[in-house]
Design a protein around this motif. Structure first.
Motif, mmCIF file in Angstrom:
data_model
loop_
_atom_site.group_PDB
_atom_site.id
_atom_site.type_symbol
_atom_site.label_atom_id
_atom_site.label_comp_id
_atom_site.label_asym_id
_atom_site.label_seq_id
_atom_site.Cartn_x
_atom_site.Cartn_y
_atom_site.Cartn_z
ATOM 1 N N ARG A 58 0.837 -1.321 0.026
ATOM 2 C CA ARG A 58 -0.014 0.202 -0.024
ATOM 3 C C ARG A 58 0.901 1.259 0.140
ATOM 4 N NH1 ARG A 58 -3.859 -0.549 5.054
ATOM 5 N NH2 ARG A 58 -4.083 1.467 4.782
ATOM 6 N N ASN A 59 0.263 2.219 -0.764
ATOM 7 C CA ASN A 59 1.276 3.540 -1.073
ATOM 8 C C ASN A 59 1.034 4.284 0.600
ATOM 9 O OD1 ASN A 59 2.169 2.972 -3.447
ATOM 10 N ND2 ASN A 59 0.397 3.826 -4.369
ATOM 11 N N ASP A 60 -0.272 4.133 0.955
ATOM 12 C CA ASP A 60 -0.448 4.979 2.302
ATOM 13 C C ASP A 60 0.226 4.227 3.601
ATOM 14 O OD1 ASP A 60 -2.452 3.005 2.092
ATOM 15 O OD2 ASP A 60 -3.854 4.054 3.039
ATOM 16 N N GLY A 61 0.706 2.940 3.560
ATOM 17 C CA GLY A 61 1.076 2.219 4.757
ATOM 18 C C GLY A 61 2.500 2.857 5.118
ATOM 19 N N PRO A 62 3.074 2.223 6.223
ATOM 20 C CA PRO A 62 4.120 2.652 7.011
ATOM 21 C C PRO A 62 5.576 2.547 5.690
ATOM 22 C CG PRO A 62 3.344 1.279 8.306
ATOM 23 C CD PRO A 62 2.221 1.320 7.147
ATOM 24 N N GLN A 63 6.353 3.459 5.626
ATOM 25 C CA GLN A 63 7.509 3.559 4.654
ATOM 26 C C GLN A 63 8.466 2.377 4.953
ATOM 27 O OE1 GLN A 63 7.223 5.852 2.157
ATOM 28 N NE2 GLN A 63 5.269 6.049 3.051
ATOM 29 N N THR A 64 8.442 1.921 5.990
ATOM 30 C CA THR A 64 9.206 0.740 6.220
ATOM 31 C C THR A 64 8.815 -0.493 5.412
ATOM 32 O OG1 THR A 64 8.009 0.143 8.067
ATOM 33 C CG2 THR A 64 10.252 1.344 8.424
ATOM 34 N N HIS A 65 7.638 -0.395 5.049
ATOM 35 C CA HIS A 65 7.045 -1.755 4.374
ATOM 36 C C HIS A 65 7.476 -1.505 2.755
ATOM 37 C CE1 HIS A 65 3.907 -3.044 7.470
ATOM 38 N NE2 HIS A 65 4.842 -2.581 7.843
ATOM 39 N N LEU A 66 7.981 -0.475 2.300
ATOM 40 C CA LEU A 66 8.405 -0.501 0.918
ATOM 41 C C LEU A 66 9.329 -1.263 0.519
ATOM 42 C CD1 LEU A 66 8.232 3.429 0.446
ATOM 43 C CD2 LEU A 66 6.493 1.835 -0.113
ATOM 44 N N ILE A 67 10.394 -1.979 1.538
ATOM 45 C CA ILE A 67 11.232 -2.802 1.101
ATOM 46 C C ILE A 67 10.433 -4.383 0.788
ATOM 47 C CG2 ILE A 67 13.035 -1.410 2.164
ATOM 48 C CD1 ILE A 67 12.800 -3.424 4.560
ATOM 49 N N LYS A 68 9.458 -4.468 1.289
ATOM 50 C CA LYS A 68 8.761 -5.570 1.177
ATOM 51 C C LYS A 68 8.127 -5.820 -0.176
ATOM 52 C CE LYS A 68 7.643 -6.037 6.090
ATOM 53 N NZ LYS A 68 6.841 -6.347 7.119
ATOM 54 N N ALA A 69 8.114 -4.835 -0.912
ATOM 55 C CA ALA A 69 7.555 -4.899 -2.375
ATOM 56 C C ALA A 69 8.417 -6.247 -3.023
ATOM 57 C CB ALA A 69 7.459 -3.629 -3.067
ATOM 58 N N GLY A 70 7.637 -7.157 -3.761
ATOM 59 C CA GLY A 70 7.931 -8.211 -4.427
ATOM 60 C C GLY A 70 8.337 -9.454 -3.700
ATOM 61 N N THR A 71 8.268 -9.248 -2.470
ATOM 62 C CA THR A 71 8.410 -10.541 -1.570
ATOM 63 C C THR A 71 7.365 -11.566 -2.119
ATOM 64 O OG1 THR A 71 9.322 -9.282 0.231
ATOM 65 C CG2 THR A 71 8.389 -11.454 0.660
ATOM 66 N N PRO A 72 7.744 -12.978 -2.137
ATOM 67 C CA PRO A 72 6.471 -13.745 -2.581
ATOM 68 C C PRO A 72 5.275 -13.894 -1.656
ATOM 69 C CG PRO A 72 8.818 -14.783 -2.874
ATOM 70 C CD PRO A 72 8.983 -13.452 -2.186
ATOM 71 N N THR A 73 4.104 -13.821 -2.329
ATOM 72 C CA THR A 73 3.093 -14.001 -1.379
ATOM 73 C C THR A 73 2.042 -15.109 -1.788
ATOM 74 O OG1 THR A 73 1.023 -12.487 -0.811
ATOM 75 C CG2 THR A 73 1.552 -12.472 -3.251
ATOM 76 N N MET A 74 0.935 -15.253 -1.276
ATOM 77 C CA MET A 74 0.174 -16.333 -1.562
ATOM 78 C C MET A 74 0.698 -17.788 -0.909
ATOM 79 S SD MET A 74 -1.159 -15.813 -5.550
ATOM 80 C CE MET A 74 -2.461 -17.357 -5.307
#
Length: 361
Positions: A58-74
């Protein structure tokens, strides 16, 4: 399947009779699910990476979470696979409680998978619309609630048990039973999903609550323990301890990869399914109110979202810096591991309180 095989083999060698014991099968189900998770996990994570099945933040989430983008999900697919295989191997598949729980978990998992798939293919954090998701959850939840009412064999299966009191069991009308069961199943599913926002935050409380519900299932399905603890006896419900054992094993196996910093995320496919499974098990063992206690972290997270939305719509102000609640603490400066572990500690305490209701009656 192995339960039926061992039952057949007892005619040739009595030693196979040991596999008829619930406690042994629950342990074996837990170990089977754990080993499956640990063996399949690396392969699944590698496959997700190759196919670019990654998390959209989410763009409106904590900025520390931006590094998690691309982490495998599901990654919840790993949990559901381990639970399903383990249950099919060690549970009595003729047991109605096992069948209903397994079907509910897989159908909610299908809803979550569809949501996750749309997020990935559309490359944003939006999946199914809220209306679509709630519609399908409602259909499955109502179906499960009606099935439980129609298959009930003794009055206690449709009574509401009040914790801490020995003789308070409220008779429920068909409409009231179905409504309560529906709210518990769908509500718990969404509550676990809301909690699944940090690495390992949702899975450990799920493991703890699932294990505790397994204890409730075992004593409720055991004539002597039920009589000793002054709780209603429900024939056949003890088989759910095998399913709960599978939840514990699969959850711990997934936590191996989901612990901070996470190698894989659960996604809606896991969160919605596990929450629904906890909800339907609580209904079956007649401990809906105890689930509210033991799943207090899930309840807090859900209430924080409700209060935030209501407050903003009525006053234009937010109560929390961000909802769900774990994001509020993050934005207040708590490191992610601190939030996670403290929520785990709270869950341990609440689960112990829930288990205490077995004796404090």
């Amino acid at each position: 399947m192995l339960f039926w095989l061992s039952e057949h083999l007892t005619h040739y060698y009595s030693g196979f009779n040991v596999f008829q014991y619930l406690t042994l099968r629950a342990i074996l189900a837990s170990l089977t699910a754990l080993l499956l998770s640990l063996m399949v996990g690396p392969l699944m994570i590698r496959s997700f990476k190759l196919n670019q099945i990654g998390q959209h933040v989410r763009n409106d989430g904590p900025q520390t979470h931006l590094i998690k983008a691309g982490t495998p999900t599901m990654g919840g697919a790993l949990i559901l696979t381990a639970i399903t295989v383990s249950t099919l191997l060690w549970a009595n598949l003729a047991n109605r409680f096992i069948l209903i729980t397994l079907v509910v978990m897989l159908l909610f998992g299908l809803i979550g998978w569809t949501d996750d798939y749309r997020k990935i293919t559309k490359r944003n954090s939006k999946g199914l619309s809220a209306k679509e998701k709630y519609l399908w959850q409602s259909i499955v939840g109502l179906g499960a609630a009606i099935s439980l009412w129609n298959t009930a064999q003794v009055p206690v299966e449709t009574q509401l048990i009040v914790p801490f009191f020995k003789h308070i069991m409220l008779n429920l009308s068909p409409l009231m039973f179905v409504l309560i069961a529906y709210v518990v199943i769908v509500g718990t599913s969404n509550a676990v999903n809301l909690t699944d926002g940090l690495d390992g935050l949702a899975i450990m409380p799920t493991v703890l609550v699932g294990g505790a519900l397994g204890i409730f299932a075992y004593v409720t399905g055991h004539v002597k323990f039920a009589e000793y603890l002054s709780i209603p006896y429900i024939a056949g419900v003890g088989e759910l301890v095998v399913f709960c054992g599978a939840i514990v094993g699969a959850g711990l196996g997934f936590l191996w990869f989901n612990t901070y910093p996470a190698q894989v995320f659960m996604g809606d496919v896991g969160a919605l399914a596990l929450g629904a499974a906890l909800g339907v098990i609580a209904v079956m063992v007649r401990q809906e109110l105890v689930l509210l206690i033991m799943g207090g972290v899930f309840v807090m997270e859900t209430i924080s979202v409700i209060l935030q939305v209501v407050s903003f719509k009525l006053t234009g102000r937010r109560i929390f810096r961000m909802a769900p609640l774990h994001h509020h603490f993050e934005l207040n400066g708590w490191p992610e591991p601190r939030v996670i572990v403290r929520f785990w500690i709270i869950t341990v305490v609440l689960v112990l309180v829930g288990l205490a209701t077995l004796k404090i009656r």
